[in-house]
Write a protein that holds these residues in place. Sequence first.
Motif, PDB file in Angstrom:
ATOM      1  N   GLN A   1     -33.847 -81.007  41.490  1.00  0.00           N
ATOM      2  CA  GLN A   1     -33.720 -79.639  42.221  1.00  0.00           C
ATOM      3  C   GLN A   1     -34.310 -78.462  41.990  1.00  0.00           C
ATOM      4  OE1 GLN A   1     -29.484 -78.732  43.300  1.00  0.00           O
ATOM      5  NE2 GLN A   1     -30.058 -81.029  43.830  1.00  0.00           N
ATOM      6  N   ARG A   2     -34.288 -78.594  40.483  1.00  0.00           N
ATOM      7  CA  ARG A   2     -36.158 -77.668  39.908  1.00  0.00           C
ATOM      8  C   ARG A   2     -36.560 -77.815  39.823  1.00  0.00           C
ATOM      9  NH1 ARG A   2     -35.222 -71.808  42.867  1.00  0.00           N
ATOM     10  NH2 ARG A   2     -33.499 -72.283  43.647  1.00  0.00           N
ATOM     11  N   TRP A   3     -38.175 -77.524  39.306  1.00  0.00           N
ATOM     12  CA  TRP A   3     -38.985 -77.982  38.170  1.00  0.00           C
ATOM     13  C   TRP A   3     -38.337 -77.150  37.190  1.00  0.00           C
ATOM     14  CZ3 TRP A   3     -40.171 -82.108  38.991  1.00  0.00           C
ATOM     15  CH2 TRP A   3     -41.206 -82.987  40.074  1.00  0.00           C
ATOM     16  N   VAL A   4     -38.271 -76.930  36.298  1.00  0.00           N
ATOM     17  CA  VAL A   4     -38.238 -75.767  34.707  1.00  0.00           C
ATOM     18  C   VAL A   4     -39.651 -75.507  34.762  1.00  0.00           C
ATOM     19  CG1 VAL A   4     -36.836 -75.929  32.500  1.00  0.00           C
ATOM     20  CG2 VAL A   4     -35.777 -77.525  34.298  1.00  0.00           C
ATOM     21  N   THR A   5     -39.117 -74.027  35.285  1.00  0.00           N
ATOM     22  CA  THR A   5     -40.148 -73.454  34.428  1.00  0.00           C
ATOM     23  C   THR A   5     -40.105 -72.065  33.222  1.00  0.00           C
ATOM     24  OG1 THR A   5     -40.820 -71.611  36.501  1.00  0.00           O
ATOM     25  CG2 THR A   5     -41.828 -73.546  36.826  1.00  0.00           C
ATOM     26  N   ARG A   6     -39.126 -71.767  33.649  1.00  0.00           N
ATOM     27  CA  ARG A   6     -38.442 -70.732  32.194  1.00  0.00           C
ATOM     28  C   ARG A   6     -37.653 -71.255  31.102  1.00  0.00           C
ATOM     29  NH1 ARG A   6     -34.901 -65.615  34.046  1.00  0.00           N
ATOM     30  NH2 ARG A   6     -34.608 -64.923  32.010  1.00  0.00           N
ATOM     31  N   ARG A   7     -37.811 -71.841  30.269  1.00  0.00           N
ATOM     32  CA  ARG A   7     -36.694 -72.465  28.791  1.00  0.00           C
ATOM     33  C   ARG A   7     -36.696 -71.273  28.008  1.00  0.00           C
ATOM     34  NH1 ARG A   7     -34.231 -74.058  25.592  1.00  0.00           N
ATOM     35  NH2 ARG A   7     -34.532 -75.751  24.227  1.00  0.00           N
ATOM     36  N   SER A   8     -35.473 -70.594  28.180  1.00  0.00           N
ATOM     37  CA  SER A   8     -34.981 -69.588  27.170  1.00  0.00           C
ATOM     38  C   SER A   8     -33.634 -69.927  26.135  1.00  0.00           C
ATOM     39  CB  SER A   8     -33.880 -68.364  27.945  1.00  0.00           C
ATOM     40  OG  SER A   8     -35.079 -68.164  28.820  1.00  0.00           O
ATOM     41  N   THR A   9     -34.280 -69.316  24.464  1.00  0.00           N
ATOM     42  CA  THR A   9     -33.232 -69.929  23.814  1.00  0.00           C
ATOM     43  C   THR A   9     -32.144 -68.941  23.856  1.00  0.00           C
ATOM     44  OG1 THR A   9     -34.251 -71.928  23.618  1.00  0.00           O
ATOM     45  CG2 THR A   9     -32.462 -70.984  21.309  1.00  0.00           C
ATOM     46  N   MET A  10     -30.119 -68.537  22.827  1.00  0.00           N
ATOM     47  CA  MET A  10     -29.916 -67.663  23.653  1.00  0.00           C
ATOM     48  C   MET A  10     -28.581 -67.460  22.445  1.00  0.00           C
ATOM     49  SD  MET A  10     -27.341 -66.069  26.293  1.00  0.00           S
ATOM     50  CE  MET A  10     -28.848 -65.496  27.482  1.00  0.00           C
ATOM     51  N   VAL A  11     -29.067 -66.517  21.937  1.00  0.00           N
ATOM     52  CA  VAL A  11     -28.346 -66.929  20.211  1.00  0.00           C
ATOM     53  C   VAL A  11     -26.935 -66.097  20.394  1.00  0.00           C
ATOM     54  CG1 VAL A  11     -27.528 -66.008  17.383  1.00  0.00           C
ATOM     55  CG2 VAL A  11     -29.369 -67.342  18.677  1.00  0.00           C
ATOM     56  N   MET A  12     -25.550 -65.486  20.351  1.00  0.00           N
ATOM     57  CA  MET A  12     -25.147 -64.779  20.750  1.00  0.00           C
ATOM     58  C   MET A  12     -23.450 -64.703  19.939  1.00  0.00           C
ATOM     59  SD  MET A  12     -22.733 -65.787  24.003  1.00  0.00           S
ATOM     60  CE  MET A  12     -23.717 -65.634  25.486  1.00  0.00           C
ATOM     61  N   THR A  13     -23.055 -63.083  19.661  1.00  0.00           N
ATOM     62  CA  THR A  13     -22.038 -63.405  19.400  1.00  0.00           C
ATOM     63  C   THR A  13     -20.740 -62.980  20.954  1.00  0.00           C
ATOM     64  OG1 THR A  13     -22.308 -60.561  18.957  1.00  0.00           O
ATOM     65  CG2 THR A  13     -22.993 -62.584  17.302  1.00  0.00           C
ATOM     66  N   PRO A  14     -19.403 -62.498  20.121  1.00  0.00           N
ATOM     67  CA  PRO A  14     -18.919 -61.939  21.493  1.00  0.00           C
ATOM     68  C   PRO A  14     -19.382 -60.675  22.546  1.00  0.00           C
ATOM     69  CG  PRO A  14     -17.741 -62.706  20.152  1.00  0.00           C
ATOM     70  CD  PRO A  14     -18.591 -62.426  19.425  1.00  0.00           C
ATOM     71  N   THR A  15     -20.408 -60.361  21.359  1.00  0.00           N
ATOM     72  CA  THR A  15     -20.777 -58.375  22.239  1.00  0.00           C
ATOM     73  C   THR A  15     -22.427 -58.651  21.838  1.00  0.00           C
ATOM     74  OG1 THR A  15     -21.001 -57.503  19.842  1.00  0.00           O
ATOM     75  CG2 THR A  15     -18.413 -57.207  21.386  1.00  0.00           C
ATOM     76  N   GLN A  16     -23.173 -59.269  21.810  1.00  0.00           N
ATOM     77  CA  GLN A  16     -24.416 -59.036  21.854  1.00  0.00           C
ATOM     78  C   GLN A  16     -24.967 -61.010  22.315  1.00  0.00           C
ATOM     79  OE1 GLN A  16     -23.575 -59.508  16.770  1.00  0.00           O
ATOM     80  NE2 GLN A  16     -25.130 -57.561  16.908  1.00  0.00           N
ATOM     81  N   ALA A  17     -26.495 -60.853  22.175  1.00  0.00           N
ATOM     82  CA  ALA A  17     -26.528 -61.970  22.329  1.00  0.00           C
ATOM     83  C   ALA A  17     -28.632 -61.245  23.096  1.00  0.00           C
ATOM     84  CB  ALA A  17     -27.049 -61.723  24.307  1.00  0.00           C
ATOM     85  N   LEU A  18     -29.169 -62.161  21.755  1.00  0.00           N
ATOM     86  CA  LEU A  18     -30.264 -62.550  21.500  1.00  0.00           C
ATOM     87  C   LEU A  18     -30.916 -63.578  22.288  1.00  0.00           C
ATOM     88  CD1 LEU A  18     -33.062 -61.040  20.000  1.00  0.00           C
ATOM     89  CD2 LEU A  18     -32.530 -63.119  18.413  1.00  0.00           C
ATOM     90  N   THR A  19     -32.384 -63.926  23.225  1.00  0.00           N
ATOM     91  CA  THR A  19     -32.485 -64.622  23.381  1.00  0.00           C
ATOM     92  C   THR A  19     -34.193 -64.530  23.573  1.00  0.00           C
ATOM     93  OG1 THR A  19     -31.184 -64.469  25.767  1.00  0.00           O
ATOM     94  CG2 THR A  19     -33.027 -65.157  26.280  1.00  0.00           C
ATOM     95  N   LEU A  20     -35.026 -65.466  23.312  1.00  0.00           N
ATOM     96  CA  LEU A  20     -36.311 -65.743  22.944  1.00  0.00           C
ATOM     97  C   LEU A  20     -36.364 -66.855  24.381  1.00  0.00           C
ATOM     98  CD1 LEU A  20     -39.314 -66.489  21.954  1.00  0.00           C
ATOM     99  CD2 LEU A  20     -38.133 -68.581  20.453  1.00  0.00           C
ATOM    100  N   ASP A  21     -37.561 -66.116  25.594  1.00  0.00           N
ATOM    101  CA  ASP A  21     -37.618 -66.656  27.014  1.00  0.00           C
ATOM    102  C   ASP A  21     -39.061 -66.942  26.915  1.00  0.00           C
ATOM    103  OD1 ASP A  21     -36.131 -66.910  29.552  1.00  0.00           O
ATOM    104  OD2 ASP A  21     -37.648 -65.209  30.327  1.00  0.00           O
ATOM    105  N   PHE A  22     -39.147 -68.167  27.515  1.00  0.00           N
ATOM    106  CA  PHE A  22     -40.829 -68.550  27.457  1.00  0.00           C
ATOM    107  C   PHE A  22     -40.633 -68.902  29.137  1.00  0.00           C
ATOM    108  CE2 PHE A  22     -43.633 -71.693  27.969  1.00  0.00           C
ATOM    109  CZ  PHE A  22     -45.068 -70.918  27.381  1.00  0.00           C
ATOM    110  N   ARG A  23     -42.136 -68.428  29.784  1.00  0.00           N
ATOM    111  CA  ARG A  23     -41.953 -68.769  31.147  1.00  0.00           C
ATOM    112  C   ARG A  23     -43.363 -69.468  31.541  1.00  0.00           C
ATOM    113  NH1 ARG A  23     -40.102 -66.179  35.636  1.00  0.00           N
ATOM    114  NH2 ARG A  23     -38.551 -65.597  34.406  1.00  0.00           N
ATOM    115  N   THR A  24     -43.738 -70.524  31.959  1.00  0.00           N
ATOM    116  CA  THR A  24     -45.187 -70.734  32.413  1.00  0.00           C
ATOM    117  C   THR A  24     -44.858 -71.777  33.407  1.00  0.00           C
ATOM    118  OG1 THR A  24     -46.792 -72.447  32.004  1.00  0.00           O
ATOM    119  CG2 THR A  24     -44.777 -73.362  30.774  1.00  0.00           C
TER     120      THR A  24
END
Length: 450
Positions: A83-106
């Motif tokens: 379908q698609r080649w994954v070039t962007r990998r993200s790890t997201m930590v969230m609460t009901p009103t917040q979200a922190l994302t570590l985002d990497f692409r190559t």
Amino acid sequence: MTYAGPDSRSTVVGESTRTFDVVVVGAGPAGSAAALEVARAGHSVALVERGPFPGSKNVYGGVVYGRILDELVPRWWERMPVQRWVTRRSTMVMTPTQALTLDFRTQDWGRPPYNGATAHRADLDSWLAELAVEAGAVLIPSTVATGLLRDASGAVVGVRTDRPDGDLTAGVVIACDGVNSFLAKEAGMYPVGGESAHLTLGVKQTLALPRQTIEERFGVTGRDGVDIEILGCTRGIPGGGFLYTNLDSVSIGVVLGLEGVRDGGTRPEELVADLKRHPAIAPLIKGGEQIEYSAHLIPEGGYHAMPELVGDGMLVAGDAAAMCLAAGIWLEGVNFALGAGMYAGRAAAAALAAGDVSRRGLSGYRKLLEDSFVLADHRRLRQLPGLVLSDRVQRNYPGFVCDLVQGLFQVDNPLPKPGLRKLLLRSAKDNGVRLRELARDAWTGMRGLR
């Protein structure tokens, strides 16, 4: 009488001519890889699949990592249905009103030999099974393996099926019949009881979106794709969430500890709805039309939950052997199934060539796994599944991390900026995090990553 599912007793048979040298049960990635290797070695092999075609019973919303395919199918990227080649990998930590994302692409992952790809299991499994058939395997679809056949000594010598006169005798049976393997249990290779503690329930929706919309919202072009793994979206039930891009759809869902679902009083579809409404997710999937809803069990217990892998006349691979790696930032399954299936096929072929299909003759399978990533990664990361699914990581740490980062970025003039130590202590207190436990969990995580 036709069996609706596997029986719990083996049938003892006398001496007979083998129907096949090897019978592989289950035409998923592990089974097709095993059948492909056996056929390439010149042995007769049957690939038994309960669905009308390989992949028809499989649901999947993840990423296929291709390095093991380099060895199994050279230049696989030119043939595999991607379908698609994954070039962007993200790890997201969230609460009901917040979200922190570590985002990497190559862009290194967007050209040969690639790293990972999203794929539909119906397409992927059919392709892999076709490779096995091209090599000489016999595909037997719409057939349930209902039990094992044994000789007088107790060695496995084939399988019973739900077809009339459907016994298939073989020198080696390779069980790739999926999570909670009936065949491995019948063979006594799984410990009795406690299975639910090692299982998770994956619930997925596939939402249709125009290709251009996906590329605009996720910031990709062409065949590039995105993989987002999420922690903190399950109301404290052990598990996590995911969001993957396909060509003209996205897969979104949650993976939940089975016992947590049982005890939590919350239906999985409610958690999927929560995730879809979250302010960090809703804009990405707005207007998506549901075209698929599915659920399946996943063996996430890791190294400690694996059954015996080798018996007299029998090998176990893939999900049937609990080989899904769920260790925090690593959530992998298909590549481990492919590797285990490939090595099972090679071990079976070597045992047949040596004329010894006993447990001892098949023991090369275990060594092949130990010398490869399949067991090496599971052994090294064996403490992480329990850590990731712990109450602290699931209930306390998402809020702790998000509050800490919010405090760092928030401007409270005319008050001076608080020091990091003050923020750390405040966030820990507000979220019920004990710093001693935090340090211990960090040490466990670092040991797994070393």
